[in-house]
Write an enzyme that holds these catalytic residues in place. Structure first.
Site, PDB file in Angstrom:
ATOM      1  N   LYS A   3       0.841  -1.200   0.000  1.00 49.26           N
ATOM      2  CA  LYS A   3       0.000   0.000   0.000  1.00 49.26           C
ATOM      3  C   LYS A   3       0.877   1.251   0.000  1.00 49.26           C
ATOM      4  O   LYS A   3       1.600   1.508   0.956  1.00 49.26           O
ATOM      5  CB  LYS A   3      -0.920  -0.029   1.222  1.00 49.26           C
ATOM      6  CG  LYS A   3      -1.856  -1.241   1.240  1.00 49.26           C
ATOM      7  CD  LYS A   3      -2.750  -1.265   2.459  1.00 49.26           C
ATOM      8  CE  LYS A   3      -1.979  -1.453   3.739  1.00 49.26           C
ATOM      9  NZ  LYS A   3      -2.852  -1.741   4.899  1.00 49.26           N
ATOM     10  N   THR A  42      -8.868   9.585   7.987  1.00 50.20           N
ATOM     11  CA  THR A  42      -8.542   8.329   7.318  1.00 50.20           C
ATOM     12  C   THR A  42      -8.320   7.189   8.297  1.00 50.20           C
ATOM     13  O   THR A  42      -7.715   6.172   7.949  1.00 50.20           O
ATOM     14  CB  THR A  42      -7.270   8.516   6.473  1.00 50.20           C
ATOM     15  OG1 THR A  42      -6.205   8.986   7.327  1.00 50.20           O
ATOM     16  CG2 THR A  42      -7.497   9.522   5.350  1.00 50.20           C
ATOM     17  N   GLY A  75      -8.633   3.884  10.081  1.00 49.75           N
ATOM     18  CA  GLY A  75      -9.235   2.605   9.739  1.00 49.75           C
ATOM     19  C   GLY A  75      -9.069   2.160   8.303  1.00 49.75           C
ATOM     20  O   GLY A  75      -9.647   1.145   7.900  1.00 49.75           O
ATOM     21  N   THR A  76      -8.269   2.859   7.530  1.00 52.59           N
ATOM     22  CA  THR A  76      -8.148   2.506   6.107  1.00 52.59           C
ATOM     23  C   THR A  76      -7.568   1.101   5.909  1.00 52.59           C
ATOM     24  O   THR A  76      -8.055   0.338   5.067  1.00 52.59           O
ATOM     25  CB  THR A  76      -7.267   3.520   5.361  1.00 52.59           C
ATOM     26  OG1 THR A  76      -6.041   3.694   6.078  1.00 52.59           O
ATOM     27  CG2 THR A  76      -7.967   4.853   5.228  1.00 52.59           C
ATOM     28  N   GLY A  77      -6.525   0.753   6.658  1.00 55.00           N
ATOM     29  CA  GLY A  77      -5.898  -0.556   6.474  1.00 55.00           C
ATOM     30  C   GLY A  77      -6.816  -1.700   6.851  1.00 55.00           C
ATOM     31  O   GLY A  77      -6.920  -2.702   6.121  1.00 55.00           O
ATOM     32  N   CYS A  78      -7.494  -1.572   7.988  1.00 55.56           N
ATOM     33  CA  CYS A  78      -8.451  -2.600   8.417  1.00 55.56           C
ATOM     34  C   CYS A  78      -9.565  -2.743   7.397  1.00 55.56           C
ATOM     35  O   CYS A  78      -9.978  -3.854   7.049  1.00 55.56           O
ATOM     36  CB  CYS A  78      -9.054  -2.229   9.778  1.00 55.56           C
ATOM     37  SG  CYS A  78      -7.860  -1.879  11.083  1.00 55.56           S
TER      38      CYS A  78
END
Length: 270
Positions: free
Chosen positions: A180, A211, A213-216
């Site tokens: 990412k 932003t 929580g984007t990875g989860c």
């Protein structure tokens, strides 16, 4: 005529920590799964005191509690995809890797190392277990650039070094690596590769600072797609599109970084 069978959605299990602020972790995972029409289930690995300003405390659950939750769900309800997030200790990493290996379902591993605010969420002693036990059990590994550096030592500064990072992650054994590149300047560019084919996923960068929580959210969206029968590339492309919209519609909460909007499609009738 026999009655029609009731509809049963695909089932996805998240193995992760709780975010008391609701923006990341188990809470973000379940919201994302609902947005993709799958039935979300959870194995709680840790409890955090967390808000828009950061993580004020974290308490991991005993390994026995994590194993019991997982076996309870997998043994009765069954799972069609698993997503892992915060696994704070070497003991938890090893236990979850063993559970994944014994589960006949694709696994999306988000090797969470630090929070959005820079708070550490993975003990240094757990890194070797992530490399040698957890990543080999992954269908797709989804590290961000900080996690790539933490796990491989590769410092990503441009798209060329994203290829080196992907190779380094794939050396640990996941079938696919999704690097990412959201921390790089310019468009939000991610690299998905299995070592033989590569897919560059590009999206416009939104200036919205909310932003959390984007990875989860991305990892859970991928897991939902896999559970619904999509291939890896198709699932990742759909997840990227969903997360891009969720970031664009992220909203302020508290005095710090707010969450992405997991319900942005519902709110806009999409």
């Amino acid at each position: 005529m026999s009655p029609s069978l009731p509809f049963v959605p695909a089932r996805v299990l998240t193995v992760a920590g709780s975010d008391s602020g609701g923006g990341a972790g188990i809470q973000a995972d379940l919201k994302t799964m609902l947005a993709f029409g799958v039935h979300g289930m959870s194995v709680l690995t840790a409890v955090t005191a967390q808000n828009s300003l950061g993580v004020q405390g974290a308490w991991e659950l005993p390994v026995e509690a994590v194993r019991a939750q997982y076996r309870s769900v997998a043994g009765d309800i069954g799972v069609q995809a698993v997503k892992t997030g915060m696994l704070a200790s070497a003991e938890l990493v090893g236990a979850v890797a063993e559970l994944l290996t014994g589960t006949d379902a694709p696994a999306v591993v988000d090797p969470v190392g630090v929070s959005k605010h820079g708070d550490p969420l993975l003990a240094d002693s757990a890194l070797d277990g992530v490399r040698t036990k957890l990543l080999p059990a992954a269908t797709v590994a989804t590290p961000n650039l900080d996690e790539v550096a933490q796990l491989t030592g590769v410092q990503v500064t441009d798209e060329g070094s994203m290829r080196r990072a992907a190779d380094a992650v794939l050396d640990f054994g996941p079938r696919w690596a999704l690097i990412k590149g959201g921390h790089l300047p310019g468009d939000a560019v991610d690299l998905l590769t299995d070592g033989t084919e590569e897919h560059w996923l590009r999206a416009p960068r939104h200036t919205n600072r909310h932003t959390h929580g984007t990875g989860c959210t991305l990892a859970s969206a991928i897991a939902a797609g896999l559970a619904n029968g999509q291939g890896v590339v198709e699932a990742v492309v759909a997840a990227k599109e969903y997360v891009t919209g969720a970031i664009a519609h992220g909203f302020p909460l508290g005095g710090g970084i707010g969450p992405v909007d997991h319900a942005w499609r519902f709110r806009r009738g999409l």
